[in-house]
Each structure stands twice: as structure tokens, then as C-alpha cells.
Design an enzyme around this catalytic site. Structure first.
Site, PDB file in Angstrom:
ATOM      1  N   GLY A  52       0.820  -1.203   0.000  1.00 46.59           N
ATOM      2  CA  GLY A  52       0.000   0.000   0.000  1.00 46.59           C
ATOM      3  C   GLY A  52       0.855   1.254   0.000  1.00 46.59           C
TER       4      GLY A  52
ATOM      5  N   CYS B 265      -8.002  13.701  -0.444  1.00 44.70           N
ATOM      6  CA  CYS B 265      -8.827  14.872  -0.125  1.00 44.70           C
ATOM      7  C   CYS B 265      -8.720  15.952  -1.192  1.00 44.70           C
ATOM      8  CB  CYS B 265      -8.401  15.458   1.218  1.00 44.70           C
ATOM      9  SG  CYS B 265      -8.588  14.324   2.608  1.00 44.70           S
TER      10      CYS B 265
ATOM     11  N   ALA C 156      -0.997  -2.021   4.603  1.00 48.98           N
ATOM     12  CA  ALA C 156      -1.609  -0.687   4.551  1.00 48.98           C
ATOM     13  C   ALA C 156      -2.426  -0.591   3.266  1.00 48.98           C
ATOM     14  CB  ALA C 156      -0.544   0.398   4.614  1.00 48.98           C
TER      15      ALA C 156
ATOM     16  N   TYR D  58      -5.763  36.040  22.537  1.00 54.37           N
ATOM     17  CA  TYR D  58      -6.642  37.074  21.996  1.00 54.37           C
ATOM     18  C   TYR D  58      -5.849  38.069  21.169  1.00 54.37           C
ATOM     19  CZ  TYR D  58      -9.185  41.492  21.874  1.00 54.37           C
ATOM     20  OH  TYR D  58      -9.764  42.657  21.456  1.00 54.37           O
TER      21      TYR D  58
END
Length: 448
Positions: free
Chosen positions: A9, A44, A106, A426
Site C-alpha cells: 500500500g 482529499c 496498509a 486574543y
């Protein structure tokens, strides 16, 4: 004699395993087998490749030549592993036999395609590899209408990309919401409404029954209705590719994926197999939220698993892979949606009585220009007050906030603990003085 390590894989898990094995053992003989023609890329990115926002050669991060020259790792592409002999410790691929001392499986997953008529017609695709993306891109040139089967994250990202290309897009989903299972309906409905404003059509609670056409797809039938199209894409979820694992008799868990130890060794009949390791979509994980198994078919998880499996396959100091909360994030149209831990649906499945807290605000100080919406939902166990899940919809900066909440889940923090122990940085261009995450947990505490 140098240790012989074989990896089957070439996705995120496999290539991470090979690289980790090389780091742990400079002298090891490392070979990677893959049926794919491309390696080391992120699935993706495929929707953006189809759209043309990213170039295909940018999506593929490294080539076999890179691994050969820079890391002394042999990668054999378009090479199917035909069999593995666990007793002789050999892999047969391309008609040749390769001995190993350690094996890393994998093999990833395969897109689930329902057993219906017409899935073999021309212009019917799955989306899993770069080749899939290139084939879809080429077929779109004379297509106006597209049907996408499945309204998960990949299906929605594809829908946006195709709509940006000017296509008429219909998404068909068998559940009653988009992003089922991992997102709550109130959050998911907002994403669906956003995409409907962009002209994407949704057909919900409609199992796909058939793909129709004469040689080439012409329509899709779902819940008794017919939807014309010139191209159809199945984005209907991924199931573990267990062909090699089953041939070795490795243990498969209740979620239909391989069982693994914390060192990512496989098991056979309940006993640890010392020379076989697993990583990626082929395996199930331990949940960080509730005792028991979960799936974490994410690139970030695969990289971590690959590093552990490869390192241990090379006999480095033993590394461990821990329980997962599986944080995820997606940019869908002009919105970001992210989640971690359990959704309300999954929490109910585990038998957890839940309480939620919500807050809305901005990603920047109210007076600083460019601030975008930020909605945070946090879920806790009513009995223990422990945070078990969270979801965010934002115009920007969802990732850091969901990572923050993931750390709270993994560390077993209660809502009250979170308010005592958490702080936010912040700066007017980056956040409100009290972040919306804090406000959501405050709301949660009021309801506990």
C-alpha cells in the site's frame, strides 16, 4: 544481514510506514508494493484537481524516484500483490517472490458501490485515486448533468467543485441529512441550505436503486424517481480492503476492519502476530471517548499509524498508537465544518445521555473588519459531565478550535474542568476576547 521490510500500500499510511522504517533502520531493505500508478498523494485534494484549482502534479507529493534516490526505498507501482505466505514469510507480486522479515499491511479501503444494476456503465465512477480524478475530469467535457451518490464530506466537496465548473449537480443520499453519522442534523442542515443556495439539488432519504443507460449512464433511479445525468459518481463511503489480511487469517473486528494492538501488530485467532503490522483505513482503532472500537479513516490518523507501524516493523524502540477522537474538518463552499469525538447520534448508539451547549459569535473582534460567523456546539455526558464531542461551523479558522476541543476530549476533561483549565489567545484580527468555544462550554455548564 539487513532486515527485509515489505509494505503493501502506498497511501498516507504505507508511505509513512516506509519512511519511518528507514529512519529507525538505516540499513533495512524496504520495498513498497502498490496497484496504484501514483503514490504519496492526498485523496482529499481530488475534488480540487477535477475542478482545476490544484494541478495533478501538485497533488502528488513524491514519486517513486524520490523515494529511491532520497530514502533508499524501492516502490513498485502498478504491481498487484498476488499472495502472501505467512509461514514462508514471502510476498508474491508480478510473478516474483520477495522474502520479508516484517510485513506492513496498509491496503486502505475501497469505495462501497451498492450491488445494483448499471454500475458498470460508461461514465459511472468512484472517487478514490488520482486516476479516478483524471478520468472524471476527462469525461466531464461533454457532460452537463451529474449525479453524486452520497452526501458525506467527499460527496459535498465534489458537488461544490462540479457546480463551480458550471455543471447541474444532484446529490442523492439515503439518510435524512448530509454528513450523516459524524455531524448532527442541525449543523448539517445549515451546510445543506448553503449548498442549495449555490444551486446544488439534494434528494434525501432516497437509496439508489439503479443506474440506467444504454452503454453509458443516462439516469439514476432512487426511491422510485429517475434523475437524468451524463455522469454519476459514487461517494458512498469506504470499507476496509481485507483481501491480503483474510488470506493470512488475520482477525477482523466487529466494524469490518483489522484488529490491532497498541504497537499496531495484527492478531490471528486472538494471538499477536509479531512480524505483521497494520496501518490506515484497513484497521479499526480504540475510541478515546468510550471503551471499544471505532473507525478513523482520516489522512491524519493514517500518517500517525504508519509512523508507528513502520518504526516497530524495523525493530526500533516500541512505539504505541493510542485511542482516537478523530477530529475532522472540511471546507464546503464558503463554510468550514469541523467535528471531533461523538455526534449526538453516535453518543445515543453508545447509550450516553447527552447535554449540549451552543454559542455563536465571530472569528475576529466585532470591531475588526473581515470577521466571519463562528458557531460552536459542545456535547457532554449528562452523568459524568465529561465532554464527548463537538462541532463547529465557521467562515474561517475552524481547525485550531476543533483541535483544542479534541485535546479536551482525549484528556477526559469535564465541562467544568474545561472552563477552569482552558485559555484562549486574543488578538482582534484572529479572535474575540472570549472565544466562542469558551462561550459554548459555558452554555453547556448551564444545562448540566
Amino acid at each position: 544481514m539487513a532486515k527485509r521490510i515489505i509494505v503493501i500500500g502506498s497511501g498516507a499510511a504505507g508511505m509513512s510506514a516506509a519512511s519511518a522504517a528507514r529512519e529507525a533502520s538505516p540499513d533495512a531493505d524496504i520495498t513498497v508494493f502498490t496497484e496504484d500508478e501514483d503514490i504519496a498523494y492526498s485523496p482529499c485534494a481530488i475534488p480540487w484537481g477535477i475542478e482545476g484549482r490544484s494541478q495533478w502534479d501538485e497533488i502528488v507529493m513524491h514519486t517513486p524516484q524520490f523515494y529511491s534516490e532520497k530514502r533508499n526505498i524501492r516502490v513498485l507501482t502498478k504491481t498487484k500483490v498476488e499472495s502472501v505466505d505467512g509461514e514462508a514469510k514471502t510476498v508474491t507480486a508480478g510473478g516474483e517472490s520477495y522474502p520479508y522479515d516484517s510485513l506492513v499491511i496498509a491496503t486502505g479501503g475501497r469505495v462501497f458501490v451498492p450491488p445494483i444494476a448499471g454500475t458498470d456503465l460508461k461514465n459511472v465512477f468512484v472517487v478514490r485515486t488520482v486516476r479516478d480524478g483524471k478520468d472524471i475530469q476527462a469525461a466531464l467535457s461533454d457532460v452537463d448533468r451529474v449525479v453524486i451518490g452520497g452526501a458525506g464530506v467527499i460527496g459535498l466537496e465534489l458537488a461544490v467543485s462540479l457546480r463551480e465548473m458550471g455543471k447541474d449537480v444532484t446529490v442523492i443520499e439515503m439518510m435524512d441529512q448530509v454528513i450523516p453519522r459524524i455531524a448532527d442534523k442541525d449543523m448539517a442542515d445549515e451546510i445543506q441550505a448553503h449548498l442549495e443556495e449555490k444551486g446544488i439539488r439534494f434528494v434525501m432519504k432516497a437509496p439508489i436503486q439503479a443506474v440506467n443507460g444504454d452503454g453509458r449512464v443516462e439516469s439514476v433511479t432512487a426511491a422510485g424517481q429517475e434523475y437524468p445525468c451524463g455522469l454519476m459518481i459514487f461517494a458512498t463511503g469506504v470499507r476496509a480492503n481485507l483481501d491480503i489480511a483474510k488470506s493470512l487469517g488475520l482477525d477482523v473486528g466487529q466494524l469490518g476492519a483489522l484488529v490491532a494492538s497498541p504497537t499496531l501488530n495484527a492478531y490471528r485467532r486472538g494471538r499477536l502476530v509479531p512480524d505483521v503490522f497494520v496501518a490506515g483505513d484497513v484497521m479499526q482503532c480504540e475510541s478515546a471517548v468510550m471503551p471499544g472500537a471505532t473507525m478513523s479513516q482520516l489522512g491524519s490518523t493514517a500518517v500517525r499509524q504508519g509512523r508507528v507501524a513502520g518504526h516497530n516493523a524495523a525493530d526500533g524502540d516500541k512505539m504505541l498508537f493510542g485511542p482516537v477522537a478523530s477530529p475532522w474538518v472540511s471546507v464546503i463552499g464558503d463554510k468550514q465544518i469541523a467535528g471531533t469525538g461523538l455526534s449526538l447520534g453516535l453518543a445515543s448508539w453508545y447509550g450516553i445521555d447527552t447535554v449540549t451547549g451552543k454559542a455563536e459569535g465571530l472569528t475576529r473582534a466585532r470591531y475588526y473588519p473581515g470577521g466571519m460567523e463562528l458557531k460552536v456546539k459542545v456535547i457532554a455526558d449528562r452523568t459524568t459531565h465529561r465532554i464527548v464531542g463537538a462541532q463547529i461551523i465557521a467562515g474561517e479558522e475552524a481547525t485550531g478550535r476543533i483541535d483544542w476541543l479534541t485535546s479536551a476530549i482525549i484528556n477526559g476533561m469535564t465541562a467544568e474542568d474545561f472552563l477552569v483549565r482552558s485559555e484562549n489567545a486574543y488578538c482582534p484580527p484572529t479572535s474575540m476576547v472570549k472565544d466562542v468555544v469558551i462561550s459554548a462550554v459555558e452554555d453547556l455548564c448551564r444545562h448540566l
